[in-house]
Motif scaffolding. Structure first.
Motif, PDB file in Angstrom:
ATOM      1  N   ARG A  85       0.843  -1.189   0.000  1.00 16.46           N
ATOM      2  CA  ARG A  85       0.000   0.000   0.000  1.00 16.46           C
ATOM      3  C   ARG A  85       0.875   1.235   0.000  1.00 16.46           C
ATOM      4  N   LEU A  86       0.371   2.281  -0.595  1.00 21.97           N
ATOM      5  CA  LEU A  86       1.136   3.518  -0.689  1.00 21.97           C
ATOM      6  C   LEU A  86       0.466   4.621   0.113  1.00 21.97           C
ATOM      7  N   ARG A  92       5.889   3.673   1.000  1.00 22.59           N
ATOM      8  CA  ARG A  92       5.284   2.387   0.696  1.00 22.59           C
ATOM      9  C   ARG A  92       5.417   1.417   1.857  1.00 22.59           C
ATOM     10  N   GLN A  93       4.395   0.650   2.112  1.00 20.91           N
ATOM     11  CA  GLN A  93       4.491  -0.439   3.084  1.00 20.91           C
ATOM     12  C   GLN A  93       4.089  -1.719   2.374  1.00 20.91           C
ATOM     13  N   ILE A  94       4.985  -2.674   2.365  1.00 18.11           N
ATOM     14  CA  ILE A  94       4.624  -3.966   1.812  1.00 18.11           C
ATOM     15  C   ILE A  94       3.850  -4.724   2.875  1.00 18.11           C
ATOM     16  N   ILE A  95       2.648  -5.110   2.517  1.00 19.06           N
ATOM     17  CA  ILE A  95       1.716  -5.725   3.451  1.00 19.06           C
ATOM     18  C   ILE A  95       1.970  -7.224   3.553  1.00 19.06           C
ATOM     19  N   ASP A 208      10.885  -1.942   2.883  1.00 20.78           N
ATOM     20  CA  ASP A 208       9.480  -1.529   2.855  1.00 20.78           C
ATOM     21  C   ASP A 208       8.579  -2.553   3.533  1.00 20.78           C
TER      22      ASP A 208
ATOM     23  N   GLU B 160      -4.529  -3.653   7.787  1.00 26.66           N
ATOM     24  CA  GLU B 160      -3.497  -3.258   6.840  1.00 26.66           C
ATOM     25  C   GLU B 160      -3.242  -1.768   6.946  1.00 26.66           C
ATOM     26  N   LEU B 163      -1.080  -1.214   9.769  1.00 18.40           N
ATOM     27  CA  LEU B 163       0.290  -1.643   9.497  1.00 18.40           C
ATOM     28  C   LEU B 163       1.072  -0.558   8.771  1.00 18.40           C
ATOM     29  N   ILE B 164       0.472   0.054   7.788  1.00 17.99           N
ATOM     30  CA  ILE B 164       1.205   1.110   7.074  1.00 17.99           C
ATOM     31  C   ILE B 164       1.405   2.318   7.973  1.00 17.99           C
ATOM     32  N   GLY B 167       4.227   1.264  10.282  1.00 25.57           N
ATOM     33  CA  GLY B 167       5.479   0.985   9.599  1.00 25.57           C
ATOM     34  C   GLY B 167       6.079   2.190   8.902  1.00 25.57           C
ATOM     35  N   ARG B 168       5.266   3.140   8.528  1.00 25.87           N
ATOM     36  CA  ARG B 168       5.761   4.187   7.637  1.00 25.87           C
ATOM     37  C   ARG B 168       5.497   5.618   8.076  1.00 25.87           C
ATOM     38  N   CYS B 257      -6.100   5.816   1.093  1.00 20.59           N
ATOM     39  CA  CYS B 257      -5.336   6.404   0.003  1.00 20.59           C
ATOM     40  C   CYS B 257      -5.584   5.608  -1.257  1.00 20.59           C
ATOM     41  N   LEU B 260      -3.034   7.393  -7.086  1.00 20.17           N
ATOM     42  CA  LEU B 260      -1.578   7.448  -7.045  1.00 20.17           C
ATOM     43  C   LEU B 260      -0.974   6.159  -7.560  1.00 20.17           C
TER      44      LEU B 260
END
Lengths: 261, 261
Positions: A85-86, A92-95, A208, B160, B163-164, B167-168, B257, B260
């Motif tokens: 997901r961006l 970016r996070q790789i799920i 990521d 999810e 998580l992002i 994580g980000r 989001c 993009l």
DNA sequence: CGTCCCCTTGAGCAGAATCAAGCCTAGTGG
DNA sequence: CCACTAGGCTTGATTCTGCTCAAGGGGACG
């Protein structure tokens, strides 16, 4: 830190006879894939009827694009893919690292366009099922409906594991966990046998996935190499001291963390 | 930063008439809860038949204990709960803030003992359904089975997102997101109306939710207060500048989001 | 009044991010 | 066959976000 580049390497991408443009024609070897291995003949036949195509994609290709409703369900057959997901600004996070046998796109059965994209990390082959038809399954073959639900719940549990890893663990713990986990998954699926396997993931992608930046990821990998624990070289991982690696990870694959309190 | 402690406050815990030991007897007002609002009479009746009890728990009580298979499915009716996982060394990650209307324990339908625990963050009331009976639903009422699966997938999507976020995103982004998201959820469920609501979560718990430590969490909250964006006081949140808060969050509630690439 | 729990703040440190290069390898095209 | 390029890996230097340690404050409750 001696490297033997010779020797047979387990091809963790899942197809041992992948030579060229794929020998897949009309029969998808679903049954070879873990998720389907204990299907009843009736179930398997039903799944087969839902099958739309068996496709090939090259490394870097996008299989599912964020926001695009495509009404398909995919089962990865060979190769690795990345579900990510961006954020609006590009972070970016790789799920999920999608391995052979994993099914993706289940949510397109019930929800509108996905919030994630899926990209081939290596060349891949995969089955395409028609999600609209899959919807009927719940009415016609309840047992199969239960399976799908269980699939979603298993993935959810894995996701929760990744959340605690990213939210609560140090860089080293995160990296160690990833390799213990992936090694465990590949082994469980009989894709590898031993501590040496193909790993078609770049350091940027690994970063990521675990929520670090690439430079720090690189340094952690270097430290693991210097300590003689594991080595990555030209997309191949060798775990020299599995016990030590497992020790570094906050918990091992599948055992998860149970009691305590 | 002026504070008005007077004025009516929306009780985000979900029960406006909670006075003492609960007036719930034999009828669980399931239909008042979002997840059930559009059920057909038949579905609702089926759910009712699966109901084992309507229970009460005090703040701090454990509703579900990690590893303990109890064969029950819970729907939170009033109050907030926290679903969390622990690492062997005691570090904790809160996986989900459970709000009125949320269903937990779906995984106990298909998987063995949960890897998480659930704890009441405030006093709570909740419905208990018999998970073993729920299993039959897939065969007898496919539509209901589909609903359950959808429930799992919606929760997975939310996971999810978390998580992002963890994580980000920066500390400030994480905190801002939590309040935008929870405000959105409470509003959607008609539990609040406006920018002032009960928030029975300690800073330590908030920290465990967003993957920060409590001290840093406190400082971020202070900064938000100093900038006049939002205030927490004795378990009540007031968002003074919703627009600014939403701006800080990497994305708003529900819009997620999308495009993009 | 004392205790417990939670909130708050300061000082100092460190793990991880950023900035800035350089290197290696595979692939391409002259 | 070799120069050139692009993508990915590696490293050093520096900065800063977020963590740890330490301590004090305030409210609720017995």
């Amino acid at each position: 830190m001696r490297e033997r580049d010779a020797g047979s390497i387990a091809d963790s991408t899942g197809s041992s006879q992948r030579n060229g443009l794929s020998p897949w024609c009309d029969v998808c070897p679903l049954r070879a894939v873990s998720a389907f291995e204990d299907f009843s003949p009736e179930e398997l036949e039903t799944m087969m009827r839902l099958k739309v195509a068996h496709r090939y994609a090259a490394r870097g290709d996008t299989l599912i694009r964020c926001g695009e409703m495509n009404g398909h369900l995919y089962t990865l057959f060979s190769g690795w893919a990345l579900r990510h997901r961006l954020l609006p600004d590009g972070r970016r996070q790789i799920i999920q690292v999608v391995l052979p046998g994993d099914t993706i796109g289940l949510d397109s059965l019930f929800l509108d366009g996905p919030l994630y994209s899926v990209q081939a990390a290596s060349d891949v082959t995969f089955c395409v099922l028609d999600a609209r038809l899959v919807g009927d399954i719940f009415g016609r073959l309840p047992q199969l409906g239960r399976r799908l639900t269980k699939l979603a719940l298993v993935e959810q549990r894995a996701l929760e594991t990744r959340l605690i890893i990213v939210g609560r663990c140090s860089a080293e713990e995160r990296i160690a966990f990833v390799f213990v986990e992936i090694h465990g998954q590949l082994t469980k699926r009989r894709l590898i046998n031993g501590n040496y396997f193909r790993f078609p993931i770049t350091q940027q992608q690994l970063a990521d996935f675990v929520g670090l930046n690439i430079i720090h990821t690189n340094r952690v990998l270097r430290r693991l190499r210097e300590r003689g624990i594991m080595t990555i070289q030209s997309q191949k991982v060798r775990i020299h001291q599995f016990a030590a690696l497992r020790q570094l990870a906050p918990f091992g694959a599948n055992e998860e963390c149970l009691p305590l309190l």
